[in-house]
Design a protein around this motif. Structure first.
Motif, PDB file in Angstrom:
ATOM      1  N   HIS A  25      31.470  43.048  31.966  1.00  0.00           N
ATOM      2  CA  HIS A  25      32.265  42.259  31.029  1.00  0.00           C
ATOM      3  C   HIS A  25      31.560  40.916  30.850  1.00  0.00           C
ATOM      4  CE1 HIS A  25      36.262  44.196  32.093  1.00  0.00           C
ATOM      5  NE2 HIS A  25      35.619  44.408  33.211  1.00  0.00           N
ATOM      6  N   ARG A  26      31.817  40.281  29.723  1.00  0.00           N
ATOM      7  CA  ARG A  26      31.389  38.901  29.523  1.00  0.00           C
ATOM      8  C   ARG A  26      32.406  37.987  30.209  1.00  0.00           C
ATOM      9  NH1 ARG A  26      28.502  36.904  24.825  1.00  0.00           N
ATOM     10  NH2 ARG A  26      28.918  38.882  23.786  1.00  0.00           N
ATOM     11  N   PRO A  41      22.869  36.393  32.667  1.00  0.00           N
ATOM     12  CA  PRO A  41      23.655  37.334  31.840  1.00  0.00           C
ATOM     13  C   PRO A  41      23.246  38.790  32.067  1.00  0.00           C
ATOM     14  CG  PRO A  41      22.237  35.931  30.468  1.00  0.00           C
ATOM     15  CD  PRO A  41      22.209  35.357  31.846  1.00  0.00           C
ATOM     16  N   ARG A  97      21.858  28.020  32.297  1.00  0.00           N
ATOM     17  CA  ARG A  97      21.987  27.802  30.850  1.00  0.00           C
ATOM     18  C   ARG A  97      22.391  29.073  30.101  1.00  0.00           C
ATOM     19  NH1 ARG A  97      19.252  28.783  26.979  1.00  0.00           N
ATOM     20  NH2 ARG A  97      20.053  27.749  25.119  1.00  0.00           N
ATOM     21  N   GLN A  98      21.660  30.155  30.321  1.00  0.00           N
ATOM     22  CA  GLN A  98      21.940  31.385  29.580  1.00  0.00           C
ATOM     23  C   GLN A  98      23.294  31.986  29.959  1.00  0.00           C
ATOM     24  OE1 GLN A  98      19.009  30.569  30.873  1.00  0.00           O
ATOM     25  NE2 GLN A  98      17.403  30.933  29.364  1.00  0.00           N
ATOM     26  N   HIS A 135      25.969  41.621  33.206  1.00  0.00           N
ATOM     27  CA  HIS A 135      26.242  42.893  32.527  1.00  0.00           C
ATOM     28  C   HIS A 135      26.037  44.065  33.482  1.00  0.00           C
ATOM     29  CE1 HIS A 135      26.960  45.716  29.365  1.00  0.00           C
ATOM     30  NE2 HIS A 135      25.940  46.399  29.832  1.00  0.00           N
ATOM     31  N   GLU A 158      25.757  29.982  27.906  1.00  0.00           N
ATOM     32  CA  GLU A 158      25.604  30.329  26.485  1.00  0.00           C
ATOM     33  C   GLU A 158      26.231  31.700  26.203  1.00  0.00           C
ATOM     34  OE1 GLU A 158      21.619  29.813  24.054  1.00  0.00           O
ATOM     35  OE2 GLU A 158      21.529  31.641  25.249  1.00  0.00           O
ATOM     36  N   TYR A 159      25.945  32.655  27.080  1.00  0.00           N
ATOM     37  CA  TYR A 159      26.475  34.018  26.942  1.00  0.00           C
ATOM     38  C   TYR A 159      28.006  34.011  27.056  1.00  0.00           C
ATOM     39  CZ  TYR A 159      27.137  38.984  28.285  1.00  0.00           C
ATOM     40  OH  TYR A 159      27.535  40.296  28.385  1.00  0.00           O
ATOM     41  N   ALA A 174      29.607  32.631  23.887  1.00  0.00           N
ATOM     42  CA  ALA A 174      29.411  33.442  22.679  1.00  0.00           C
ATOM     43  C   ALA A 174      30.486  34.509  22.506  1.00  0.00           C
ATOM     44  CB  ALA A 174      28.020  34.086  22.694  1.00  0.00           C
TER      45      ALA A 174
END
Lengths: 336, 336
Positions: free
Chosen positions: A250-251, A241, A263-264, A245, A267-268, A271
């Motif tokens: 952008h996400r 993540p 994993r992160q 960024h 998750e990011y 969210a």
């Protein structure tokens, strides 16, 4: 219209409709099932501007891990194979490396000893192999290597060992206005040498680990960029993540991975507001590719490990598991 | 056709041709002169596939410095004005800052004392003001600030003080298949909050200075990204080509700047094969904007300094000087 003509016309209309359906059907190498359905429903929801989950074109970002998600990572990451070869070249020029670990083990070529190298030793090998050159020299060398190096099992270039169903997902997303990014723990410049040709991902859409860049001049005074043996970005775990960024800003709306290093990123991705989809490729097909976990009782591994807790977390959080065995009709473009 | 009809037709044809020429004429806010001509010739050469200087669409990368190249940087960089304001907010919460330099000087609001702050002190102010928040908080705060903050001379938002001729260059390049990137020594996330709206540059095409990113969780366990007070990228001087390689992975074909911080970006751009164009904006128009050098006998300055040696280097290396006074018909969109 006479009845016979009407029938001919009706048959022809059905035939045309069938042709259209076939042409428009995305993901031909996927079996019908929850993974394919989740992807198609996600794309339909985010591109239909009457849907509350609609995503504006500027927000349509899709991210893909590479090793084990887009191409084969067993028995060893392709980039690590390149690194081992490059250690041999470096040792020929710097004989003192022959007595220094972990290079001594690398130069022995003993697969068993190589398999026992620790994460730190592998990191030292990668840093030594991937830095100290100008970016142009590195690019030229990897471009040559990736053409002739062959996977020990299929005897084909690594770039042919990309997963056909994932190539179709990328094409399908792009056809629906998504920008596709690779987000890899591997080297950014390594993947950039072939990402456009192999995946349709241009250099600026490859986010990967990077050494520190240093601007300077060659002996003729021409500007050059060198990669120093110092990590600038490590795009793994929380670094995914963070790298997203930094490089994209952008996400993502949809993200694909296959191991805890992703994993992160998943998750990011999840969210965010609106429709967000996270997916994990499970290697459960020893016959057509490889089977490794240890999730779901699959054999344990050091490369691309998929632990049971990641599998359980996916279940709790609605991350989609892609079973290579049951979700994919074929693995590679060359499969029948 | 009768002669009278023929004449009417001929007049009409000439009129149509003139209309077409007018519609197709790019860069309407530029006076005819060597700068405009160099840009147009460059675009024509790199987009004509019969020209040996043709650049493939994937290679069409254009990079623009921001402060003093795309918008007004005098009497102080807009981002520094934001930082000064934010120091006030932080000091209200952390009273110990009121006795600590350089914050004490900032809080005094004394323009003369502010003008004497050293580069190190300004850096400390920027690091304090731009870090320690989540990226979402920062984004929300800058978005609000940029809407209401006004330039002391024009009493307009900074985002209206963008140079109309440069907006036209960006549109012209994009219409010819170029991807336009901002490459700024200022904060990447700062510029990303308005770059798309103001310049048509999406977040992923903003390359700027960045603090270290840190992935973590808020008190409700939701993922968040925080910017730490530690520099990850400083996109100035050698940091410009380094940032370009990191974030874009191609050498630009055309690059615009206005000060020594852009020197290496221009040099790196020109060192590529084929047609490469490097340009520097010279602020020589005190009446319509500002005049500063000290190149060409213009008044000296601490903000966006353009020394004579940069001017001389440009002359030797074929970098194009853009004179605001003589090359630009108007400076701002609101100018008549």
């Amino acid at each position: 219209m006479k009845p016979i003509k009407l029938i001919v016309f009706a048959v022809f209309a059905v035939f045309l409709a069938a042709l259209r359906t076939h042409a428009a059907s995305p993901l031909p190498s996927w079996n019908d099932g929850p993974a394919k359905q989740a992807i198609i429903e996600f794309v339909q929801a985010t591109t239909d501007n009457t849907n509350p989950k609609y995503a504006s074109p500027a927000d349509r970002i899709a991210t893909f891990d590479q090793d084990g998600t887009l191409w084969v990572e067993h028995p060893m990451y392709p980039q690590m194979i390149y690194c081992l070869k490059r250690i041999g070249i470096l040792a020929a020029k710097n004989p003192e490396m022959k007595n220094e670990e972990p290079f001594k083990t690398v130069l022995s070529g003993n697969p068993e000893a190589l398999g026992k190298l620790s994460a730190e030793e592998l990191q030292k090998i990668a840093m030594t192999a991937l830095t100290g050159m100008t970016v142009d020299e590195f690019n030229a060398e990897v471009t040559k290597w990736i053409e002739w190096a062959k996977h020990p099992r299929w005897k084909r270039p690594y770039t042919e060992l990309t997963y056909q169903p994932m190539l179709e997902v990328m094409q399908y997303l792009r056809a629906n206005g998504y920008k596709t990014y690779m987000v890899t723990g591997g080297g950014q410049d390594f993947a950039r040498t072939f990402a456009e040709r192999v995946y349709g991902i241009p250099p600026e859409q490859v986010v990967g680990s990077m050494g520190n860049l240093k601007y300077g001049y060659d002996k003729d005074g021409r500007p050059m960029l060198t990669v120093e043996p110092k990590i600038l970005l490590e795009v793994n775990y929380t670094g995914k993540p963070e790298g997203i960024h930094l490089m994209i800003g952008h996400r993502p709306h949809i993200a694909f991975g296959n191991s805890p290093g992703d994993r992160q990123m998943l998750e990011y991705t999840k969210a965010g507001d609106g429709a967000r989809l996270a997916l994990l490729v499970l290697h459960d097909d020893a016959q057509r590719e490889y089977a490794y976990g240890p999730a779901q009782g699959l054999p344990d591994t050091k490369v691309g490990r998929f632990p049971q807790e990641l599998y359980d977390e996916a279940g709790k959080k609605g991350w989609v598991i892609i079973s290579m065995k049951s979700d994919w009709k074929r693995i590679f473009a060359f499969d029948q």
